[in-house]
Design an enzyme around this catalytic site. Sequence first.
Site, PDB file in Angstrom:
ATOM      1  N   LYS A   1       3.792  -3.527  -1.676  1.00 30.47           N
ATOM      2  CA  LYS A   1       2.334  -4.992  -1.444  1.00 30.47           C
ATOM      3  C   LYS A   1       4.228  -6.538  -1.485  1.00 30.47           C
ATOM      4  O   LYS A   1       5.185  -6.274  -2.394  1.00 30.47           O
ATOM      5  CB  LYS A   1       1.576  -5.517  -1.998  1.00 30.47           C
ATOM      6  CG  LYS A   1       0.806  -4.057  -1.861  1.00 30.47           C
ATOM      7  CD  LYS A   1      -0.273  -4.066  -3.088  1.00 30.47           C
ATOM      8  CE  LYS A   1      -1.097  -2.670  -2.812  1.00 30.47           C
ATOM      9  NZ  LYS A   1      -2.363  -2.377  -3.560  1.00 30.47           N
TER      10      LYS A   1
ATOM     11  N   GLU B   1      -6.905   1.021  10.234  1.00 26.22           N
ATOM     12  CA  GLU B   1      -5.901   0.007  10.247  1.00 26.22           C
ATOM     13  C   GLU B   1      -4.783   0.102  10.371  1.00 26.22           C
ATOM     14  O   GLU B   1      -4.394  -1.419  10.282  1.00 26.22           O
ATOM     15  CB  GLU B   1      -6.152   0.419   8.581  1.00 26.22           C
ATOM     16  CG  GLU B   1      -6.832  -0.006   7.094  1.00 26.22           C
ATOM     17  CD  GLU B   1      -6.526   0.338   6.250  1.00 26.22           C
ATOM     18  OE1 GLU B   1      -7.001   0.590   4.773  1.00 26.22           O
ATOM     19  OE2 GLU B   1      -5.354   1.266   5.618  1.00 26.22           O
TER      20      GLU B   1
ATOM     21  N   TYR C   1      -9.333  -6.217   3.187  1.00 30.04           N
ATOM     22  CA  TYR C   1      -9.691  -5.589   2.150  1.00 30.04           C
ATOM     23  C   TYR C   1     -11.806  -5.644   1.279  1.00 30.04           C
ATOM     24  O   TYR C   1     -11.997  -6.070   0.922  1.00 30.04           O
ATOM     25  CB  TYR C   1      -9.586  -6.458   0.931  1.00 30.04           C
ATOM     26  CG  TYR C   1      -7.793  -5.401   0.427  1.00 30.04           C
ATOM     27  CD1 TYR C   1      -7.885  -4.295   0.350  1.00 30.04           C
ATOM     28  CD2 TYR C   1      -6.759  -6.432   0.312  1.00 30.04           C
ATOM     29  CE1 TYR C   1      -6.965  -3.907   0.073  1.00 30.04           C
ATOM     30  CE2 TYR C   1      -5.853  -5.626   0.082  1.00 30.04           C
ATOM     31  CZ  TYR C   1      -5.789  -4.330  -0.427  1.00 30.04           C
ATOM     32  OH  TYR C   1      -4.502  -4.234  -0.367  1.00 30.04           O
TER      33      TYR C   1
ATOM     34  N   HIS D   1      -0.004   0.351  -0.579  1.00 26.67           N
ATOM     35  CA  HIS D   1      -0.904   0.073   0.043  1.00 26.67           C
ATOM     36  C   HIS D   1      -0.672   1.579   0.759  1.00 26.67           C
ATOM     37  O   HIS D   1      -0.234   1.348   1.400  1.00 26.67           O
ATOM     38  CB  HIS D   1      -1.925  -1.081   0.912  1.00 26.67           C
ATOM     39  CG  HIS D   1      -2.387  -0.470   1.189  1.00 26.67           C
ATOM     40  ND1 HIS D   1      -4.247  -0.403   1.053  1.00 26.67           N
ATOM     41  CD2 HIS D   1      -2.756   0.277   2.998  1.00 26.67           C
ATOM     42  CE1 HIS D   1      -5.063   0.378   2.511  1.00 26.67           C
ATOM     43  NE2 HIS D   1      -4.446   0.562   3.027  1.00 26.67           N
TER      44      HIS D   1
ATOM     45  N   ASN E   1       0.064  -2.664  -8.303  1.00 25.56           N
ATOM     46  CA  ASN E   1       0.645  -1.390  -7.911  1.00 25.56           C
ATOM     47  C   ASN E   1       1.386  -1.132  -6.913  1.00 25.56           C
ATOM     48  O   ASN E   1       1.368  -0.419  -6.237  1.00 25.56           O
ATOM     49  CB  ASN E   1      -0.639  -0.791  -8.217  1.00 25.56           C
ATOM     50  CG  ASN E   1      -1.462  -1.061  -7.129  1.00 25.56           C
ATOM     51  OD1 ASN E   1      -1.318  -1.812  -6.111  1.00 25.56           O
ATOM     52  ND2 ASN E   1      -3.357  -0.260  -6.986  1.00 25.56           N
TER      53      ASN E   1
HETATM   54  P1  IDP Z   1      -6.186   1.895  -3.391  1.00 29.56           P
HETATM   55  O1  IDP Z   1      -4.799   0.505  -2.863  1.00 29.56           O
HETATM   56  O2  IDP Z   1      -5.337   2.567  -4.495  1.00 29.56           O
HETATM   57  O3  IDP Z   1      -6.331   2.496  -2.289  1.00 29.56           O
HETATM   58  P2  IDP Z   1      -9.079   0.501  -3.581  1.00 29.56           P
HETATM   59  O4  IDP Z   1      -9.405   1.098  -5.454  1.00 29.56           O
HETATM   60  O5  IDP Z   1      -9.083   0.966  -2.758  1.00 29.56           O
HETATM   61  O6  IDP Z   1      -7.130   1.363  -3.941  1.00 29.56           O
HETATM   62  O7  IDP Z   1      -8.208  -0.709  -4.349  1.00 29.56           O
HETATM   63  C1  IDP Z   1      -7.635  -1.863  -3.697  1.00 29.56           C
HETATM   64  C2  IDP Z   1      -6.356  -2.700  -4.500  1.00 29.56           C
HETATM   65  O8  IDP Z   1      -7.304  -3.571  -5.196  1.00 29.56           O
HETATM   66  C3  IDP Z   1      -5.939  -1.633  -5.625  1.00 29.56           C
HETATM   67  O9  IDP Z   1      -4.541  -0.939  -4.843  1.00 29.56           O
HETATM   68  C4  IDP Z   1      -5.376  -3.092  -6.101  1.00 29.56           C
HETATM   69  O10 IDP Z   1      -4.227  -3.329  -5.254  1.00 29.56           O
HETATM   70  C5  IDP Z   1      -6.895  -3.946  -6.028  1.00 29.56           C
HETATM   71  N1  IDP Z   1      -7.481  -3.057  -7.368  1.00 29.56           N
HETATM   72  C6  IDP Z   1      -8.364  -1.981  -7.604  1.00 29.56           C
HETATM   73  N2  IDP Z   1      -8.792  -2.285  -8.848  1.00 29.56           N
HETATM   74  C7  IDP Z   1      -8.643  -3.293  -9.460  1.00 29.56           C
HETATM   75  C8  IDP Z   1      -8.607  -4.211 -10.321  1.00 29.56           C
HETATM   76  O11 IDP Z   1      -9.738  -3.250 -11.443  1.00 29.56           O
HETATM   77  N3  IDP Z   1      -8.090  -4.974 -11.024  1.00 29.56           N
HETATM   78  C9  IDP Z   1      -7.345  -5.643  -9.878  1.00 29.56           C
HETATM   79  N4  IDP Z   1      -6.971  -5.214  -8.920  1.00 29.56           N
HETATM   80  C10 IDP Z   1      -7.657  -3.791  -8.402  1.00 29.56           C
HETATM   81 MG    MG Z   2      -8.313   2.110  -0.455  1.00 32.10          MG
END
Ligand code: IDP
Ligand code: MG
Length: 150
Positions: A9, A126, A49, A115, A112
Amino acid sequence: MERSLVLVKPDGVQRGLIGEAIARFERRGLRLVAAKFIWVSKDLAEAHYAEHKGKGFYDGLISYITSAPVMAMVWEGPNAVAAIRQTVGSTKPWEAAPGTIRHDFALEVGRNLIHASDKPETGERETALWFKQEELVEWARAIDAWVFEK
Ligand code: IDP
Ligand code: MG
């Protein structure tokens, strides 16, 4: 053989972690299928998303993923989806296991770094969303028999 979309990312790109991420997937034995360095459009970000639309973090997530270029890749291997998510670590970096990318390089869920597809079906969907069929490279490595049992 499963496939997963993997994105380094914008924060990972800005922090110079493309090579670090690729090295970990290569070292794991995964095989690269496709890669491109792109600035994601709002349309692609929203399609990618879609499951998070309406959540409190959605707008921030769309601006995060479109804020700078990403390194988009497809990696394949047996159990690739679970293996890659294990190497990436839990969504919340403070819960990610030591040795994972998110543990080793991140602190915030909204920064984080990576993805990775969450299920084999998501990996297929995807991959089709991010890459054209002709961008997917079918190939074999000389070492495949030493990494893949069959
Ligand atoms: P993942 O990337 O581990 O699959 P998901 O729950 O699918 O996690 O969420 C997608 C992305 O959305 C996360 O990687 C993160 O960047 C963002 N995200 C998820 N929850 C939060 C939050 O509570 N605050 C801010 N960003 C979030
Ligand atoms: Mg996800």
